[in-house]
Design a protein around this motif. Structure first.
Motif, mmCIF file in Angstrom:
data_model
loop_
_atom_site.group_PDB
_atom_site.id
_atom_site.type_symbol
_atom_site.label_atom_id
_atom_site.label_comp_id
_atom_site.label_asym_id
_atom_site.label_seq_id
_atom_site.Cartn_x
_atom_site.Cartn_y
_atom_site.Cartn_z
ATOM 1 N N ALA A 30 1.019 -1.283 0.019
ATOM 2 C CA ALA A 30 -0.102 -0.022 -0.123
ATOM 3 C C ALA A 30 0.920 1.322 0.100
ATOM 4 N N GLY A 71 -1.777 -7.717 -2.559
ATOM 5 C CA GLY A 71 -1.016 -6.592 -2.187
ATOM 6 C C GLY A 71 -0.859 -5.727 -3.537
ATOM 7 N N LEU A 122 -2.914 -3.363 -5.118
ATOM 8 C CA LEU A 122 -2.870 -1.693 -4.427
ATOM 9 C C LEU A 122 -2.163 -0.690 -5.255
ATOM 10 N N ILE A 124 -4.332 2.997 -5.067
ATOM 11 C CA ILE A 124 -3.992 4.029 -4.265
ATOM 12 C C ILE A 124 -3.157 4.949 -5.119
ATOM 13 N N GLY A 141 -9.079 2.573 -1.357
ATOM 14 C CA GLY A 141 -7.744 1.737 -1.345
ATOM 15 C C GLY A 141 -7.354 1.308 0.121
ATOM 16 N N ALA A 191 -6.811 -2.482 1.712
ATOM 17 C CA ALA A 191 -5.599 -2.968 2.581
ATOM 18 C C ALA A 191 -6.155 -3.560 3.640
#
Length: 437
Positions: free
Chosen positions: A109, A150, A153, A157, A185, A189
């Motif tokens: 993130a 992951g 992201l 983001i 976003g 996470a």
């Protein structure tokens, strides 16, 4: 055959070219040129369109943001920012059950805030986090699934290259789209962290443990991420504060990450040239896809397919939410087969007029921003949906001893988290829009 029918048949023809492994930019280019030739009966308009569209597309000032964000991601990797983010997150979470995996998601993130690419985020954090996950006894399939999820992201983001392209296609404000992507976003996470917590409780042997580290060491690692915060505040804060345009902010971010990489010793003459070459190659690929989409979408506009399709949908009296769910399902399925940028360039000119013609009880700008975030989220889910999710193959290739079926089994927990998030964002548009209202 009428012009409208030619336009409709062009889509299955385009899908055939893609499934025959023709690059998607070239496939759209060929479909657009041949379609214009068939519609007009000569090659004059096709060649004229090629000349004019090439100039108008590549002279767009907004497109210059793309290579700047790509270069920023390369410099961030050279500057050791991915390692710093992972160490900081691991310091506070690593001793918990599934904590190293949660730290990997948190680092993804953070890295996504300075790298607008999903595949780049997944690959970069994979190199950093996979050795640590192995070291502490994390199951191979669980580790690869965590990093594949992951990595998504990176495109959600801000700053996000895909959001920039969506803003250009739909003539929306880039800054507002970036702002609207923040809460979705963050939810992504947190949802992935929840999926990890559930997975390790249902599969206790899938994750090892590591001892906690002293608090002073944790804060020392946390202090090491100041370059990431500095770049993020400079880029995103500069945009919202009215100091920079998005393009200027991207240039400032690239310069800032370059200086940090130089100070950390990661940027040398050789790595600088390598970063420029890699950025040029990635930008050329993206720009050619943009050109192919522009040619193809010009052909579709000539055949009136988007206008006729939106008028037909409105005339059928379908509930707006029903139409939206069908469109999102389409993105989910085809997102497994194409990258996010290609999907958006190919379909937004068709679906956006349809969604814009429906009454969701919001202003046209709010509908455009809400729909853009939903599309980005659903395409992101496609990147990790078996059997063809692209992020799964990127990460699994970095852990060749892990069977792909093990990755598939573990990723289902993250996909389930994504489905919950999509349902929440569809049911409550205010979650996406309240920051810009």
């Amino acid at each position: 055959m009428s012009d409208f029918e030619i336009g409709l048949w062009s889509f299955p023809a385009l899908m055939l070219l893609i499934f025959l492994r023709m690059p998607i930019g070239l496939a759209m280019f060929v479909a657009g040129v041949v379609g214009l030739w068939l519609v007009t009966g000569s090659n004059n308009m096709a060649f004229s369109r090629l000349k004019n569209e090439t100039y108008s597309t590549f002279s767009s000032y907004s497109l210059s943001i793309v290579p700047m964000f790509l270069l920023m991601g390369h410099f961030a990797t050279l500057g050791g920012m991915s390692q710093a983010l992972f160490r900081a997150a691991e310091g506070f979470l690593g001793h918990r059950r599934g904590g190293v995996a949660m730290a990997a998601v948190g680092a993804c993130a953070g890295f996504g805030a300075i790298c607008g690419s999903s595949l780049a985020t997944a690959a970069t954090m994979g190199r950093v986090a996979l050795p640590e996950l192995r070291r502490y006894g994390y199951d191979g399939g669980f580790s690869t699934a965590t990093l594949a999820a992951g990595g998504t992201l990176g495109i959600l983001i801000p700053p996000s290259v895909v959001l920039v392209i969506y803003a250009i296609l739909t003539e929306q404000n880039i800054a507002k789209l970036f702002l609207a992507a923040f809460v979705p976003g963050l939810l992504a996470a947190l949802g992935y962290a929840g999926a990890i917590a559930i997975y390790v409780r249902r599969n206790p042997g899938s994750a090892g443990t590591r001892p906690p580290i002293p608090m002073r060491v944790r804060f020392r690692h946390l202090a090491a991420v100041w370059p990431v915060l500095l770049i993020f505040v400079a880029v995103v804060g500069g945009i919202y504060g009215g100091v920079f345009t998005p393009t200027e902010a991207a240039a400032v971010g690239a310069l800032g990450t370059g200086l940090i990489a130089l100070a950390n010793g990661g940027l040398t003459g050789r790595t600088l040239v390598e970063s420029f070459v890699a950025t040029a190659k990635a930008s050329a690929m993206i720009f050619f896809i943009v050109l192919g989409a522009a040619i193809y979408n010009g052909f579709l506009a000539r055949t009136q397919v988007p206008q006729e399709l939106s008028a037909w949908v409105v005339g059928q009296g379908f509930a707006p939410i029903t139409v939206l769910l069908v469109v999102l399902l389409f993105y989910l399925v085809f997102g497994c087969l194409m990258d996010s940028l290609s999907m958006i360039l190919l379909t937004i000119p068709i679906f956006f007029p349809v969604i814009s013609a429906l009454n969701f009880g919001m202003t046209p700008e709010q509908v455009a921003i809400w729909f853009g975030i939903l599309v980005l989220v659903v395409v992101e889910v496609g990147l990790i949906t078996p059997p063809v999710g692209m992020n799964l193959f990127v990460i699994n290739a970095m852990s060749q001893e892990t069977p792909i079926l093990a990755t598939y089994r573990a990723i289902l927990y993250f996909v389930a988290s994504d489905f919950v998030r999509i349902a929440v964002l569809v049911a409550f548009p205010a979650i996406t829009l309240f920051l810009i209202s």
